[in-house]
Scaffold this motif. Sequence first.
Motif, mmCIF file in Angstrom:
data_model
loop_
_atom_site.group_PDB
_atom_site.id
_atom_site.type_symbol
_atom_site.label_atom_id
_atom_site.label_comp_id
_atom_site.label_asym_id
_atom_site.label_seq_id
_atom_site.Cartn_x
_atom_site.Cartn_y
_atom_site.Cartn_z
ATOM 1 N N VAL A 1 -3.968 8.578 -3.121
ATOM 2 C CA VAL A 1 -5.070 9.507 -3.403
ATOM 3 C C VAL A 1 -6.171 9.323 -2.368
ATOM 4 C CG1 VAL A 1 -6.882 10.128 -5.047
ATOM 5 C CG2 VAL A 1 -4.549 9.696 -5.865
ATOM 6 N N ALA A 2 -6.531 8.074 -2.081
ATOM 7 C CA ALA A 2 -7.603 7.790 -1.130
ATOM 8 C C ALA A 2 -7.302 8.308 0.263
ATOM 9 C CB ALA A 2 -7.877 6.284 -1.079
ATOM 10 N N HIS A 3 -6.019 8.342 0.628
ATOM 11 C CA HIS A 3 -5.627 8.807 1.954
ATOM 12 C C HIS A 3 -5.233 10.285 1.976
ATOM 13 C CE1 HIS A 3 -5.881 4.988 4.027
ATOM 14 N NE2 HIS A 3 -5.397 4.428 2.930
ATOM 15 N N GLY A 4 -5.414 10.958 0.845
ATOM 16 C CA GLY A 4 -5.128 12.385 0.797
ATOM 17 C C GLY A 4 -3.663 12.738 0.703
ATOM 18 N N ALA B 1 -1.916 12.368 -2.068
ATOM 19 C CA ALA B 1 -1.653 12.776 -3.459
ATOM 20 C C ALA B 1 -2.957 13.264 -4.076
ATOM 21 C CB ALA B 1 -1.092 11.612 -4.268
ATOM 22 N N GLU B 2 -2.819 14.109 -5.067
ATOM 23 C CA GLU B 2 -3.987 14.606 -5.800
ATOM 24 C C GLU B 2 -4.398 13.587 -6.845
ATOM 25 O OE1 GLU B 2 -5.794 17.521 -5.475
ATOM 26 O OE2 GLU B 2 -4.658 17.760 -3.618
ATOM 27 N N ALA B 3 -5.700 13.473 -7.071
ATOM 28 C CA ALA B 3 -6.209 12.602 -8.132
ATOM 29 C C ALA B 3 -5.864 13.208 -9.481
ATOM 30 C CB ALA B 3 -7.718 12.437 -8.006
ATOM 31 N N ALA B 4 -5.649 12.337 -10.452
ATOM 32 C CA ALA B 4 -5.405 12.826 -11.811
ATOM 33 C C ALA B 4 -6.631 13.618 -12.252
ATOM 34 C CB ALA B 4 -5.155 11.659 -12.752
ATOM 35 N N GLY B 5 -6.398 14.804 -12.728
ATOM 36 C CA GLY B 5 -7.507 15.677 -13.098
ATOM 37 C C GLY B 5 -7.909 15.508 -14.536
ATOM 38 N N GLU C 1 0.806 -1.210 0.000
ATOM 39 C CA GLU C 1 0.000 0.000 0.000
ATOM 40 C C GLU C 1 0.845 1.270 0.000
ATOM 41 O OE1 GLU C 1 -3.295 0.505 2.603
ATOM 42 O OE2 GLU C 1 -4.051 -1.502 2.250
ATOM 43 N N ALA C 2 2.027 1.200 0.537
ATOM 44 C CA ALA C 2 2.895 2.383 0.576
ATOM 45 C C ALA C 2 3.311 2.816 -0.828
ATOM 46 C CB ALA C 2 4.131 2.103 1.420
#
Length: 173
Positions: free
Chosen positions: A12-15, A17-21, A4-5
């Motif tokens: 993204v789910a844990h905040g 990283a930003e989701a791909a826009g 998971e690391a």
Amino acid sequence: MVDEADDAACDVAHGRAEAAGGDRTLVAVFASPVARSLLTFGHELGFRPVLVEPDSARAAAVDSGAEVVSRVPELDEDTDLVVTDHHRDELGELLREALAWPKARWIGVLGNPRHPGPHVGALTALGVGPDDIARVHRPVGLNIGSRTPPEIAVATLAGLIADRNGRPGGFEF
């Protein structure tokens, strides 16, 4: 087993990283309780929400934070369009406008799949050919037994996201 690391989706789910826009647009056609939920939830999911409603009084009744227009805007490969009321007299005309945009990513009409879609007759009467009519998806969304406007919106958005990501939806990974 994936650590998971090192999993970008987990970050993204844990905040972390930003989701791909992207410039994703969700167009709901016709003001309705489903449109309100669809546009509100769609905004939370990263869509630019747009409501197409030719009747200004009906448009004012949908408080979703969406841009409101009276005609179908330009549709491209980053645009999904969902007709939220298949009983409106303008159904055929507005769907014909949507089908005039050949790059539209996805066009669908809500409705019970056990009943014939009224969009077929409306489009045929306007001279729209069968190949274009076949571009209209019906039913839309995932089959989760949705009944309420928010549930219908969730099922619809889940189906759009699965389709966009090339996934079947459901519990198959």
